[in-house]
Each structure stands twice: as C-alpha cells, then as structure tokens.
Design an enzyme around this catalytic site. Structure first.
Site, mmCIF file in Angstrom:
data_model
loop_
_atom_site.group_PDB
_atom_site.id
_atom_site.type_symbol
_atom_site.label_atom_id
_atom_site.label_comp_id
_atom_site.label_asym_id
_atom_site.label_seq_id
_atom_site.Cartn_x
_atom_site.Cartn_y
_atom_site.Cartn_z
ATOM 1 N N LYS A 13 0.824 -1.216 0.000
ATOM 2 C CA LYS A 13 0.000 0.000 0.000
ATOM 3 C C LYS A 13 0.855 1.262 0.000
ATOM 4 O O LYS A 13 0.601 2.186 -0.770
ATOM 5 C CB LYS A 13 -0.947 0.029 1.207
ATOM 6 C CG LYS A 13 -1.990 -1.046 1.189
ATOM 7 C CD LYS A 13 -2.939 -0.957 2.372
ATOM 8 C CE LYS A 13 -2.260 -0.993 3.720
ATOM 9 N NZ LYS A 13 -1.619 -2.254 4.067
ATOM 10 N N ARG A 88 -10.098 1.786 9.288
ATOM 11 C CA ARG A 88 -9.649 0.434 9.647
ATOM 12 C C ARG A 88 -10.821 -0.443 10.081
ATOM 13 O O ARG A 88 -10.664 -1.652 10.207
ATOM 14 C CB ARG A 88 -8.624 0.485 10.790
ATOM 15 C CG ARG A 88 -7.275 0.980 10.358
ATOM 16 C CD ARG A 88 -6.276 0.833 11.508
ATOM 17 N NE ARG A 88 -5.028 1.512 11.221
ATOM 18 C CZ ARG A 88 -3.994 0.950 10.646
ATOM 19 N NH1 ARG A 88 -4.032 -0.308 10.293
ATOM 20 N NH2 ARG A 88 -2.896 1.648 10.423
ATOM 21 N N ARG A 127 12.718 -8.836 3.253
ATOM 22 C CA ARG A 127 12.991 -7.402 3.400
ATOM 23 C C ARG A 127 13.830 -7.159 4.666
ATOM 24 O O ARG A 127 14.751 -6.369 4.671
ATOM 25 C CB ARG A 127 11.668 -6.620 3.468
ATOM 26 C CG ARG A 127 11.857 -5.115 3.616
ATOM 27 C CD ARG A 127 10.540 -4.380 3.604
ATOM 28 N NE ARG A 127 9.780 -4.625 4.823
ATOM 29 C CZ ARG A 127 8.502 -4.305 4.996
ATOM 30 N NH1 ARG A 127 7.815 -3.759 4.026
ATOM 31 N NH2 ARG A 127 7.900 -4.537 6.145
ATOM 32 N N ARG A 135 13.372 -2.610 10.499
ATOM 33 C CA ARG A 135 12.008 -2.354 10.969
ATOM 34 C C ARG A 135 11.627 -3.363 12.032
ATOM 35 O O ARG A 135 11.832 -4.565 11.877
ATOM 36 C CB ARG A 135 11.019 -2.418 9.803
ATOM 37 C CG ARG A 135 11.123 -1.213 8.906
ATOM 38 C CD ARG A 135 10.221 -1.295 7.712
ATOM 39 N NE ARG A 135 8.821 -1.524 8.074
ATOM 40 C CZ ARG A 135 7.814 -1.303 7.243
ATOM 41 N NH1 ARG A 135 8.035 -0.863 6.037
ATOM 42 N NH2 ARG A 135 6.572 -1.526 7.633
ATOM 43 N N ARG A 146 -0.268 -8.996 13.049
ATOM 44 C CA ARG A 146 -0.850 -7.877 12.311
ATOM 45 C C ARG A 146 -1.805 -8.372 11.217
ATOM 46 O O ARG A 146 -2.845 -7.761 10.970
ATOM 47 C CB ARG A 146 0.250 -6.999 11.709
ATOM 48 C CG ARG A 146 1.031 -6.228 12.782
ATOM 49 C CD ARG A 146 2.138 -5.382 12.195
ATOM 50 N NE ARG A 146 1.584 -4.362 11.325
ATOM 51 C CZ ARG A 146 2.194 -3.909 10.230
ATOM 52 N NH1 ARG A 146 3.376 -4.382 9.863
ATOM 53 N NH2 ARG A 146 1.644 -2.977 9.494
#
Length: 189
Positions: A13, A88, A127, A135, A146
């Site tokens: 996104k 959300r 990643r 991260r 999540r």
C-alpha cells in the site's frame, strides 16, 4: 481523485500510494502521519491526542475521525487524496462517509490490494534480511499478529465497500509496476 487503499500489512500500500501521489498530484493521508502532524501543530485535537498518547493509551475513534476530518479540509486535499490506514473498521468507514457527505465530496474508488498471507510473510522476512532488520515489524511473529488483526478488523471493509460499488480489487502479488497498472486501469476516468 479520492481513494482508499486497503490491503494487509506488507501488501505494498505504501509503495503504491507514493506512485499514485506522483501520478495524480494528490496527497497520501496516513492516519499516523496526520496524528503526528496535529500533535506537532498543537491543534486542539492534536493536544488532546498528545495527552492520550503520552499516557500510553490508544487514541479514540472520535479523535482520529476529527483529525482526519480537519486534514481533509486542507487546501492540498481539494483535488483529492489517498487514504492509507484509514478507515480500519466499519465504524470508521461510516464516520468517513458522513464526513465526506458533510463536505460535499465522495470517494471515487476503494482499491483492495489482495495478497497471500504466506507470501507476505516470506517477503517481509526477506525485506528484513536485506535491510538488516531495520524495521521492528520485519519478523514473522509480529507480521502474523498484524495479519490476524487485519482479517478481524479491516477485512470486513471489503464487503462494506463492495456493497457500495466502490471496491476495485487488484492482485498485489504481481510486480510493482503491474500492480500500479492494474490500479490505474481500475480507477474511474
């Protein structure tokens, strides 16, 4: 162009929002960024949010909705915007519909970036390896949690917006440029 980007964490996104910002000259509105900006600008809602955040509590829907509404009134949002991370929940989607109606504007489309959960986990782990784990959410356990939260709270928005005729699903598992092309093809002219 007034858009919402929906999709699970890691679906791309943010990447697509940046491309669309460039293509259409409209701002990406991320609730986290909006909230931080309102706090920094010391708006009345921003000060209220700061007190809540400083206590370690979650900012209520009412405050988030108010801050988003204020941001939608900014001059750079007049030609349109891309909402990323808001709404959300169904309650937030209903509040957004009311806000937009009050402002005399409507959504053009809700882009759902569809993605396979196991592939997202593989991508995020990769990643994390490539970036040296920069991260905090670049690990399988956090991402799976999540993804569960997304399925429980946000996925119902797919049916909500499909019923309104606004949903435009695209395959988020394709290469970035193919996803961008699919999004642009799905947008109203």
């Amino acid at each position: 162009m007034r858009l919402i980007l929906l999709g699970p964490p890691g679906a791309g996104k943010g990447t697509q929002a940046k491309i669309l910002v460039e293509a259409y000259g409209i701002p990406q509105l991320s609730t986290g960024d909006i909230l931080r900006a309102a706090i920094a600008a010391k708006t009345p809602l921003g000060l209220e949010a700061k007190a809540i955040v400083d206590r370690g509590d979650l900012v209520s829907n009412e405050i988030v909705n108010g801050i988003v509404s204020e941001r939608l009134d900014a001059d750079d949002c007049k030609p349109g915007f891309i909402l990323d991370g808001f709404p959300r929940t169904i309650a937030q989607a209903e509040a957004l519909a009311g806000m937009l109606k009050d402002k005399g504007v409507a959504l053009d489309a809700v882009i759902e970036i569809k993605a396979n959960a196991d592939e997202l986990v593989r991508r995020v782990i990769q990643r994390g390896k490539e970036s040296g784990g920069a991260r905090a959410d670049d690990n399988e356990e956090v991402l799976r949690k999540r993804l569960d939260v997304y399925q429980e709270q946000t996925a119902p928005l797919v049916a909500f917006y499909a019923e309104k005729g606004l949903l435009r699903p695209v395959d988020g598992m394709e290469p970035v440029d193919a996803v961008t092309a699919a999004i642009k093809a799905a947008l109203p002219n």
